[in-house]
Motif scaffolding. Sequence first.
Motif, mmCIF file in Angstrom:
data_model
loop_
_atom_site.group_PDB
_atom_site.id
_atom_site.type_symbol
_atom_site.label_atom_id
_atom_site.label_comp_id
_atom_site.label_asym_id
_atom_site.label_seq_id
_atom_site.Cartn_x
_atom_site.Cartn_y
_atom_site.Cartn_z
ATOM 1 N N PHE A 51 10.470 34.701 23.864
ATOM 2 C CA PHE A 51 9.739 33.421 24.174
ATOM 3 C C PHE A 51 8.485 33.858 25.048
ATOM 4 C CE2 PHE A 51 8.694 30.275 27.743
ATOM 5 C CZ PHE A 51 8.849 29.082 26.872
ATOM 6 N N ALA A 52 8.502 35.198 25.607
ATOM 7 C CA ALA A 52 7.284 35.874 26.197
ATOM 8 C C ALA A 52 6.226 36.306 25.128
ATOM 9 C CB ALA A 52 7.557 36.916 27.315
ATOM 10 N N TYR A 53 6.777 36.373 24.014
ATOM 11 C CA TYR A 53 5.800 37.038 22.927
ATOM 12 C C TYR A 53 4.871 35.984 22.485
ATOM 13 C CZ TYR A 53 4.100 40.126 19.149
ATOM 14 O OH TYR A 53 3.227 40.854 18.444
ATOM 15 N N PRO A 54 3.498 36.384 22.444
ATOM 16 C CA PRO A 54 2.605 35.191 22.264
ATOM 17 C C PRO A 54 2.370 34.735 20.569
ATOM 18 C CG PRO A 54 1.428 37.184 22.666
ATOM 19 C CD PRO A 54 2.927 37.532 22.769
ATOM 20 N N GLY B 18 8.515 22.876 11.877
ATOM 21 C CA GLY B 18 8.360 23.064 13.225
ATOM 22 C C GLY B 18 9.686 23.488 14.020
ATOM 23 N N ALA B 19 9.514 23.638 15.112
ATOM 24 C CA ALA B 19 10.504 24.159 16.142
ATOM 25 C C ALA B 19 10.432 24.011 17.586
ATOM 26 C CB ALA B 19 11.374 25.492 15.654
ATOM 27 N N ILE B 20 11.276 23.893 18.548
ATOM 28 C CA ILE B 20 11.096 23.970 19.691
ATOM 29 C C ILE B 20 12.058 25.084 20.345
ATOM 30 C CG2 ILE B 20 11.495 22.728 22.173
ATOM 31 C CD1 ILE B 20 11.055 20.071 20.510
ATOM 32 N N GLN B 21 11.504 25.841 21.031
ATOM 33 C CA GLN B 21 12.030 27.225 21.479
ATOM 34 C C GLN B 21 12.161 26.848 23.184
ATOM 35 O OE1 GLN B 21 10.225 30.889 21.465
ATOM 36 N NE2 GLN B 21 12.110 31.976 21.921
ATOM 37 N N ILE B 22 13.357 26.751 23.781
ATOM 38 C CA ILE B 22 13.631 26.707 25.134
ATOM 39 C C ILE B 22 13.534 28.163 25.796
ATOM 40 C CG2 ILE B 22 15.349 25.878 26.843
ATOM 41 C CD1 ILE B 22 14.414 23.721 24.898
ATOM 42 N N ASN B 23 13.176 28.056 26.830
ATOM 43 C CA ASN B 23 12.718 29.186 27.795
ATOM 44 C C ASN B 23 14.207 29.693 28.383
ATOM 45 O OD1 ASN B 23 12.146 31.442 29.279
ATOM 46 N ND2 ASN B 23 10.737 30.406 30.490
ATOM 47 N N ASN B 24 15.020 30.160 27.630
ATOM 48 C CA ASN B 24 16.437 30.923 27.990
ATOM 49 C C ASN B 24 16.586 32.343 27.680
ATOM 50 O OD1 ASN B 24 19.041 31.670 27.915
ATOM 51 N ND2 ASN B 24 19.773 29.689 26.894
ATOM 52 N N ASN C 279 18.659 34.595 28.166
ATOM 53 C CA ASN C 279 19.965 34.949 27.802
ATOM 54 C C ASN C 279 20.423 34.869 26.194
ATOM 55 O OD1 ASN C 279 20.736 35.559 30.640
ATOM 56 N ND2 ASN C 279 21.176 33.149 30.678
ATOM 57 N N LYS C 280 19.707 34.079 25.639
ATOM 58 C CA LYS C 280 19.864 33.952 24.344
ATOM 59 C C LYS C 280 18.810 32.970 23.414
ATOM 60 C CE LYS C 280 22.741 29.393 24.641
ATOM 61 N NZ LYS C 280 24.047 28.756 24.281
ATOM 62 N N LEU C 281 18.714 33.068 22.151
ATOM 63 C CA LEU C 281 17.987 32.130 21.383
ATOM 64 C C LEU C 281 18.367 30.882 21.549
ATOM 65 C CD1 LEU C 281 15.295 31.434 20.007
ATOM 66 C CD2 LEU C 281 16.652 32.041 17.739
ATOM 67 N N GLU C 282 17.559 29.808 22.034
ATOM 68 C CA GLU C 282 17.719 28.495 22.101
ATOM 69 C C GLU C 282 16.647 27.601 21.211
ATOM 70 O OE1 GLU C 282 19.365 24.857 25.267
ATOM 71 O OE2 GLU C 282 18.931 26.803 25.999
ATOM 72 N N LEU C 283 16.962 27.561 19.934
ATOM 73 C CA LEU C 283 15.682 26.933 19.045
ATOM 74 C C LEU C 283 16.409 25.747 18.255
ATOM 75 C CD1 LEU C 283 13.022 27.919 17.761
ATOM 76 C CD2 LEU C 283 14.407 28.984 16.045
ATOM 77 N N TYR C 284 15.439 24.916 18.318
ATOM 78 C CA TYR C 284 16.029 23.431 17.794
ATOM 79 C C TYR C 284 14.891 23.148 16.553
ATOM 80 C CZ TYR C 284 18.665 22.589 21.832
ATOM 81 O OH TYR C 284 19.521 22.728 22.586
ATOM 82 N N PRO C 285 15.310 23.473 15.442
ATOM 83 C CA PRO C 285 14.457 23.051 14.157
ATOM 84 C C PRO C 285 14.041 21.711 14.217
ATOM 85 C CG PRO C 285 16.398 24.405 13.693
ATOM 86 C CD PRO C 285 16.447 23.852 14.894
#
Length: 301
Positions: free
Chosen positions: A67-70, A106-112, A114-120
Motif C-alpha cells: 500500500f505504501a509503494y507508489p 480497476g481495483a480498490i486497495q484498502i490500507n490493511n 496485515n494482509k492484501l485487501e483488494l476489491y476488483p
Amino acid sequence: MKQFLVACILLAETLCGYSQSKISLQEDSLKVLGTQFTSDSLESNRIKANYDFIRLFVSSLKEKNSFAYPYSQLTNFISIKKSDDDKFRTFTWFTQLDDGSYRYYGAIQINNPNKLELYPLVDNTQNLKISDNLADTTLQTNQWYGAIYYNILPVLGIKNPYYILFGWKGKDLRSNSKIIETLSFDKGKPVFGDQVLEDGQKPNDFHSRIVFNYTKDADMMLKYVKNDKIIVFDHLVAPSDKLKGMTDLYAPDLSYDGYKFKSGKWVFQENMKLKNLPEESDDLFIDPSKDSQNTSPVIKN
C-alpha cells in the motif's frame, strides 16, 4: 532483551526492504506490459498484455507493505489515487478496441498492513447502458460503471461518511463522459451509490451519480474547488436546436454550474459566478485519439 528487540527491528526492516525491492522489479515488467496494452497496433496483443498486466499487478500487491509503494512508473498507463484519509486507493485504467470502444479495469486497495485487501472492479458498462435508473442504482464492485478516477473527495465528520469520485469515461469514436460517483463502505466493503447529489431539474431529488455526456471535439471541466468548497463543472448545451437531446454532441457554453455542500449533501447551483476560474489542467485522462504522437492515455499536469 534489548538486543532481541533490536534484532527483531532489523529483521523487519530487512524484510520490508526485500519486499520493496521485489515490487520494484515487478514494476519494471508492469511498465513494459503497460506500454503494450496502450500502444500495440494489434487489438489481440493489447488485450493479452492487459491480462498479463493484471496477473502480475495482483501478485505485486500481495507483497508486504504494498500500500505504501507508489508505482510511479505506471502513472502513464493507469490512474492511481489515494484518499486523503489514507483509508484506500483506487487503480483504474482502460484498453481501447479497434472499433473505438473502451473496456475499463480497476481495483480498490484498502490500507490493511496485515494482509492484501483488494476489491476488483468489474466493468458493467454494457449492461448499465440500457438502465433507466443508472443515476440512482447502488452498484457493487462487480457491477462497476467503469471510469478513470482522477480525484477523490472525502466527505467525513458526518453520520454516514462517503467519498466523491471524479471520473473520465471515453465512450466511443464521437463522445466522452465525465462522472461524479459516490463511494461508501458497508461493513468494510466498498459500494457505489449514495443519494447525495441533487438533480439539476428537480430540487430535493438526490442521485447516487451524475453522468455528463459531451462531444469528443470538446473538453469538459469537472473539479472540486477547495478554496470555495464547491464542485464546479461546465454547463453543456446542444450545438443547435435540432440536436437537443442528443447529449453525445453537447459542448460547454462558457457558463458554469456546480454543487455546494449542505447538511451532508450536495445542492445544485445554476450559473455560478466564480471568483477564481479553476485551471483547465485537471489531472485527468485525455482521449488517446487526441494525442498525435501515440495512442497511449495521457495525463495532464
